[in-house]
Design a protein around this motif. Structure first.
Motif, PDB file in Angstrom:
ATOM      1  N   SER A   1     -30.904  16.693   0.191  1.00 40.21           N
ATOM      2  CA  SER A   1     -31.703  17.852   0.599  1.00 40.21           C
ATOM      3  C   SER A   1     -31.686  18.043   2.111  1.00 40.21           C
ATOM      4  N   LEU A   2     -31.946  19.278   2.504  1.00 38.46           N
ATOM      5  CA  LEU A   2     -31.924  19.660   3.917  1.00 38.46           C
ATOM      6  C   LEU A   2     -33.168  20.477   4.220  1.00 38.46           C
ATOM      7  N   TRP A   3     -33.870  20.095   5.271  1.00 37.35           N
ATOM      8  CA  TRP A   3     -35.003  20.864   5.778  1.00 37.35           C
ATOM      9  C   TRP A   3     -34.514  21.626   7.001  1.00 37.35           C
ATOM     10  N   VAL A   4     -34.815  22.932   7.082  1.00 37.28           N
ATOM     11  CA  VAL A   4     -34.358  23.791   8.167  1.00 37.28           C
ATOM     12  C   VAL A   4     -35.569  24.249   8.959  1.00 37.28           C
ATOM     13  N   GLU A   5     -35.474  24.111  10.278  1.00 38.66           N
ATOM     14  CA  GLU A   5     -36.581  24.526  11.135  1.00 38.66           C
ATOM     15  C   GLU A   5     -36.054  25.129  12.418  1.00 38.66           C
ATOM     16  N   GLN A   6     -36.968  25.755  13.146  1.00 40.76           N
ATOM     17  CA  GLN A   6     -36.639  26.290  14.452  1.00 40.76           C
ATOM     18  C   GLN A   6     -37.733  25.884  15.421  1.00 40.76           C
ATOM     19  N   GLU A   7     -37.522  26.143  16.684  1.00 42.15           N
ATOM     20  CA  GLU A   7     -38.421  25.643  17.727  1.00 42.15           C
ATOM     21  C   GLU A   7     -39.882  26.020  17.497  1.00 42.15           C
ATOM     22  N   ASP A   8     -40.169  27.279  17.225  1.00 43.42           N
ATOM     23  CA  ASP A   8     -41.558  27.707  17.043  1.00 43.42           C
ATOM     24  C   ASP A   8     -42.162  27.072  15.800  1.00 43.42           C
ATOM     25  N   GLY A   9     -43.216  26.299  15.977  1.00 44.80           N
ATOM     26  CA  GLY A   9     -43.927  25.713  14.858  1.00 44.80           C
ATOM     27  C   GLY A   9     -43.218  24.567  14.177  1.00 44.80           C
ATOM     28  N   ARG A  10     -42.261  23.947  14.829  1.00 46.38           N
ATOM     29  CA  ARG A  10     -41.432  22.942  14.175  1.00 46.38           C
ATOM     30  C   ARG A  10     -42.177  21.693  13.739  1.00 46.38           C
ATOM     31  N   LEU A  11     -43.318  21.428  14.309  1.00 40.81           N
ATOM     32  CA  LEU A  11     -44.035  20.209  13.942  1.00 40.81           C
ATOM     33  C   LEU A  11     -45.033  20.427  12.806  1.00 40.81           C
ATOM     34  N   GLU A  12     -45.154  21.667  12.327  1.00 42.52           N
ATOM     35  CA  GLU A  12     -46.145  21.970  11.300  1.00 42.52           C
ATOM     36  C   GLU A  12     -46.035  21.079  10.071  1.00 42.52           C
TER      37      GLU A  12
ATOM     38  N   LEU B   1     -32.295  20.147   9.998  1.00 40.39           N
ATOM     39  CA  LEU B   1     -31.410  20.989  10.776  1.00 40.39           C
ATOM     40  C   LEU B   1     -32.246  21.935  11.619  1.00 40.39           C
ATOM     41  N   ASP B   2     -31.992  21.968  12.927  1.00 37.39           N
ATOM     42  CA  ASP B   2     -32.660  22.870  13.851  1.00 37.39           C
ATOM     43  C   ASP B   2     -31.781  24.096  14.047  1.00 37.39           C
ATOM     44  N   VAL B   3     -32.295  25.267  13.659  1.00 36.05           N
ATOM     45  CA  VAL B   3     -31.534  26.516  13.791  1.00 36.05           C
ATOM     46  C   VAL B   3     -32.152  27.440  14.837  1.00 36.05           C
ATOM     47  N   THR B   4     -32.771  26.858  15.855  1.00 40.60           N
ATOM     48  CA  THR B   4     -33.317  27.673  16.934  1.00 40.60           C
ATOM     49  C   THR B   4     -32.231  28.583  17.492  1.00 40.60           C
ATOM     50  N   ASP B   5     -31.018  28.052  17.647  1.00 40.35           N
ATOM     51  CA  ASP B   5     -29.833  28.848  17.988  1.00 40.35           C
ATOM     52  C   ASP B   5     -28.951  28.844  16.738  1.00 40.35           C
TER      53      ASP B   5
ATOM     54  N   PRO C   1     -26.359  25.426  15.315  1.00 36.52           N
ATOM     55  CA  PRO C   1     -27.428  24.595  14.746  1.00 36.52           C
ATOM     56  C   PRO C   1     -27.199  23.121  15.076  1.00 36.52           C
ATOM     57  N   ARG C   2     -28.294  22.381  15.142  1.00 34.02           N
ATOM     58  CA  ARG C   2     -28.213  20.960  15.489  1.00 34.02           C
ATOM     59  C   ARG C   2     -28.803  20.103  14.386  1.00 34.02           C
ATOM     60  N   ARG C   3     -28.065  19.081  13.999  1.00 32.27           N
ATOM     61  CA  ARG C   3     -28.573  18.073  13.054  1.00 32.27           C
ATOM     62  C   ARG C   3     -29.564  17.233  13.819  1.00 32.27           C
ATOM     63  N   GLU C   4     -30.781  17.139  13.314  1.00 28.82           N
ATOM     64  CA  GLU C   4     -31.825  16.325  13.941  1.00 28.82           C
ATOM     65  C   GLU C   4     -31.746  14.900  13.413  1.00 28.82           C
ATOM     66  N   TRP C   5     -31.910  13.965  14.269  1.00 30.09           N
ATOM     67  CA  TRP C   5     -31.943  12.557  13.865  1.00 30.09           C
ATOM     68  C   TRP C   5     -33.357  12.086  14.047  1.00 30.09           C
ATOM     69  N   ASN C   6     -34.103  12.019  12.953  1.00 28.18           N
ATOM     70  CA  ASN C   6     -35.542  11.756  13.002  1.00 28.18           C
ATOM     71  C   ASN C   6     -35.890  10.310  12.715  1.00 28.18           C
TER      72      ASN C   6
END
Length: 148
Positions: free
Chosen positions: A108-119, A132-136, A140-145
């Motif tokens: 599975s993949l969770w997709v987020e962007q800068e605004d509200g990303r920590l919700e 995955l961060d799709v702010t741009d 897009p950037r794979r996040e390593w959490n």
């Protein structure tokens, strides 16, 4: 100074490669969920393209709902029973990583962007295989959490 970032096709091919390595491609179903306002359909289409770059047959489908029984009966079961061998179905929609439905997906993949990303970050860290961060959206950037 502008920072270099990989193109969408490169990022999604890398994510597809990760899926292939972790769970294989034998009637694999991938779930994509995301923060409100993210273009999940675009991400799913790009991920399908990533699989195709690896020579893997893949297709995308919009989830008809986030109801477990509907998803199982109308999406997952038909895909798994209508063919044999290699193939990936990428299902996208809001609520697919909810507690009741997250076990339907091999990956599975969770997709987020800068605004509200920590919700929903804490819940998603335990549910999603990747973030995955799709702010741009073009980069897009794979996040390593991880916590290291």
């Amino acid at each position: 100074m502008a920072r270099w970032a990989p193109q969408e096709t490169d990022t999604m091919a890398a994510i597809a490669g990760e899926v292939i390595a972790q769970v294989g491609t034998n009637r694999t179903v991938v779930g994509i969920d995301g923060q409100d306002g993210t273009d999940l359909e675009r991400v799913a289409a790009a991920l399908v393209g990533g699989f195709q770059q690896h020579g893997v047959s893949a297709m995308a489908a919009a989830a008809p709902s986030a109801d477990l029984d509907v998803l199982r009966a109308d999406v997952v079961a038909p895909f798994r029973t209508t063919g044999a061998g290699e193939g990936v179905l990428v299902v996208h929609g809001q609520g697919l990583l909810a507690t009741g439905t997250r076990n339907l997906w091999r990956w599975s993949l969770w997709v987020e962007q800068e605004d509200g990303r920590l919700e929903r970050r804490a819940d998603v860290k335990t549910a999603a295989s990747a973030v995955l961060d799709v702010t741009d959206p073009d980069h897009p950037r794979r996040e390593w959490n991880d916590a290291c």
